[in-house]
Scaffold this motif. Structure first.
Motif: not given
Length: 282
Positions: A20-27, A194-198, A221-225, A236-237
């Motif tokens: 989640w934080s990686s996606a934000l940082l990338r943007g 998503d991580e919690q869904a895992y 969230d819709d992270v790569e996981l 939910v994206h």
């Protein structure tokens, strides 16, 4: 004119160890590069920010503005930022309903409502929810969206199907086991991340349940996981990279024009249906 003189923007986030934080940082990084400014990344490790010392240090370093991601702001932080006139934009803010600062968020309420509608449409009637940290307004909004969808479908909101999680896999495992071992277990679980869904996947496996045959799972969230796990996760994206990109651009605009707009930008969420949801067993 350029952003002040330094061309430095601060990007402040609680940690960098989630997708989640990686996606934000990338943007944020992409937009900063496009605008010709440098990004200074700080992690708070969950500490509240906004002390006078912290803000003064920012100014001394020549920061032109700050993108703050779900950081715990001290009540005095807003005054501190106003005092030094450093533009700040909050992304996915923890504190609800404060109009004094510009914010960028996703439509959390609608996202959870749509996720619940998706499960109702498949025929589920016992739908549980494991929230993320409920002191954060985005997770309160998601819980409200879930509740609204159930009520609109003419179903009673059942408090016993709600667990208050931490957005981490460990929380999903613990609360997932708790829900699935109950007398009347849910046939579907929505998770606040998503991580919690895992973690819910792990709970199902531990109990010998198959996803989606015995249990449908939806993340947020819709992270790569989501595409790495098996079965691939319906979620939910949230346009995380876009949220950070918009926030970065707003801060730069504020720094360049000297204006301090108080506005809230909301970017749309969408349900991405993959393999983890199906009709409940007859």
């Amino acid at each position: 004119t350029s952003v002040n003189d330094s061309g430095l923007l601060d990007f402040v986030i609680s940690s960098l160890d989630t997708q989640w934080s990686s996606a934000l940082l990338r943007g944020a990084q992409r937009e900063a590069a496009r605008l010709g400014v440098d990004l200074v990344v700080t992690t708070t490790q969950g500490n509240p920010i906004g002390t006078p010392d912290w803000v003064d240090h920012l100014v001394e370093r020549g920061s032109d503005g700050v993108v703050l991601v779900v950081s715990r702001l001290l009540p005095a932080a807003r005054e501190e930022f106003a005092r030094v006139r450093v533009p700040v934009v909050l992304v996915d803010p923890v504190g609800a309903g404060d109009d004094s600062m510009a914010t960028v968020a996703a439509t959390d309420w609608a996202g959870a409502r749509d996720a619940t509608d998706h499960l109702l449409g498949l025929g589920h009637t016992r739908i549980a929810m494991i929230t993320g940290p409920i002191d954060q307004s985005c997770h309160q909004d998601r819980l409200d969206g879930y509740r609204t969808a159930l009520q609109r479908a003419g179903m009673t909101f059942d408090e016993s199907l709600v667990r208050y999680g931490d957005s981490l896999a460990g929380g999903g495992l613990k609360h997932g086991l708790d829900l699935l071992r109950s007398t009347l277990p849910p046939t579907a679980i929505i998770s606040g991340s998503d991580e919690q869904a895992y973690g819910v996947y792990q709970a199902a496996r531990k109990l010998g349940l198959q996803i989606p045959q015995d249990l449908s799972v939806v993340g947020f969230d819709d992270v790569e996981l989501c595409q790495w796990v098996s079965p691939q996760l319906t979620t939910v994206h949230q346009p995380l990279a876009d949220m950070a990109r918009v926030a970065t651009r707003m801060v730069v605009d504020m720094a360049r024009d000297g204006t301090l707009p108080s506005r809230r930008v909301e970017l749309a969420t969408t349900v991405v249906v993959r393999e983890s949801t199906a009709a409940p067993r007859a």
